[in-house]
Design an enzyme around this catalytic site. Structure first.
Site, short mmCIF file in Angstrom:
data_model
loop_
_atom_site.label_atom_id
_atom_site.label_comp_id
_atom_site.label_asym_id
_atom_site.label_seq_id
_atom_site.Cartn_x
_atom_site.Cartn_y
_atom_site.Cartn_z
N GLU A 1 -5.92 9.05 0.50
CA GLU A 1 -6.23 7.62 0.48
C GLU A 1 -7.29 7.24 -0.58
OE1 GLU A 1 -4.45 5.53 1.80
OE2 GLU A 1 -3.55 6.39 3.59
N HIS B 1 1.39 5.12 -2.33
CA HIS B 1 1.73 6.50 -1.96
C HIS B 1 2.98 7.06 -2.62
CE1 HIS B 1 -1.22 7.29 1.22
NE2 HIS B 1 -1.02 6.07 1.69
N HIS C 1 0.83 -1.20 0.00
CA HIS C 1 0.00 0.00 0.00
C HIS C 1 0.87 1.26 0.00
CE1 HIS C 1 -3.04 2.94 1.22
NE2 HIS C 1 -2.17 3.32 2.14
N SER D 1 -3.99 0.75 -4.32
CA SER D 1 -3.40 -0.50 -3.83
C SER D 1 -4.45 -1.61 -3.67
CB SER D 1 -2.65 -0.27 -2.51
OG SER D 1 -3.49 0.29 -1.53
FE LIG Z 1 -2.11 5.07 3.18
#
Ligand SMILES: [Fe+2]
Length: 199
Positions: A87, A46, A41, A106
């Site tokens: 997010e 990110h 993730h 993700s």
């Molecule tokens: Fe995150």
């Protein structure tokens, strides 16, 4: 989300243009959703965007704002901004909706869901609206917010004095994760069929 490291530590890293990454990886049965941020993730979701200078400035501004929010006791309101942008954010680009939120990126399943499924609302980003809105941590989101550009997101964040925003939020009720408000500019009004079926 801030979660595995204490909030103040997480924000301090962001404010200094550092990003902390999980040191474990999900199990095969967690491929599409897990609540804790693992290394996949963090690094796949990110890290690529941190190479975008405007986005990196937004992350830094968020870290600085996060540290200030602790003094206002407003962390959970500001956390919604992170949730619905960093997010689970969508962006409008060349007339189409695209993904940029790491929580979506993700997850293969949520990537398809966020863009193509008729279930969730897709609502134009508005800072106050986002900071009023509850979110799901246990399943796919019921609403996504669409930003016009990273520049606009950065501008909305750095040009806003959050003290009056927090004061205004005190007088406003929280908005349910699936709600649509009369003033919302909608890209899609969701059917919420997915969330209903999962209950
Ligand atoms: Fe995150």
């Amino acid at each position: 989300m801030p979660g595995l490291v204490p909030d103040a530590v997480f924000f301090d890293h962001l404010a200094n243009r550092r990003f902390v990454a999980g040191n474990f990886i999900r199990r095969p049965d967690q491929l599409d959703y897990l609540q804790e941020p693992d290394v996949f993730h963090d690094v796949f979701g990110h890290v690529p965007l941190l190479a975008d200078p405007v986005y990196a400035d937004y992350m830094q501004a968020y870290g600085e704002g996060g540290l200030r929010s602790l003094r206002f006791g407003a962390l959970h309101k500001l956390a919604r901004l992170y949730w619905y942008t960093v997010e689970f954010g969508l962006i409008e680009e060349a007339g189409e909706l695209r993904l940029f939120g790491a929580g979506i990126v993700s997850s293969h399943g949520e990537s398809r869901f966020a863009l193509d499924d008729p279930s969730p609302n897709r609502i134009a980003f508005d800072l106050l609206r986002v900071m009023r809105t509850n979110y799901r941590i246990d399943d796919y989101q019921q609403s996504y917010f669409v930003i016009p550009s990273f520049e606009a997101l950065l501008k909305a964040t750095v040009e806003t004095d959050f003290a009056p925003v927090y004061a205004a939020l005190e007088g406003l009720e929280d908005v349910a994760a699936d709600a649509v408000l009369p003033q919302d500019r909608l890209f899609t009004r969701g059917t919420q069929a997915y969330a209903r079926d999962r209950r």
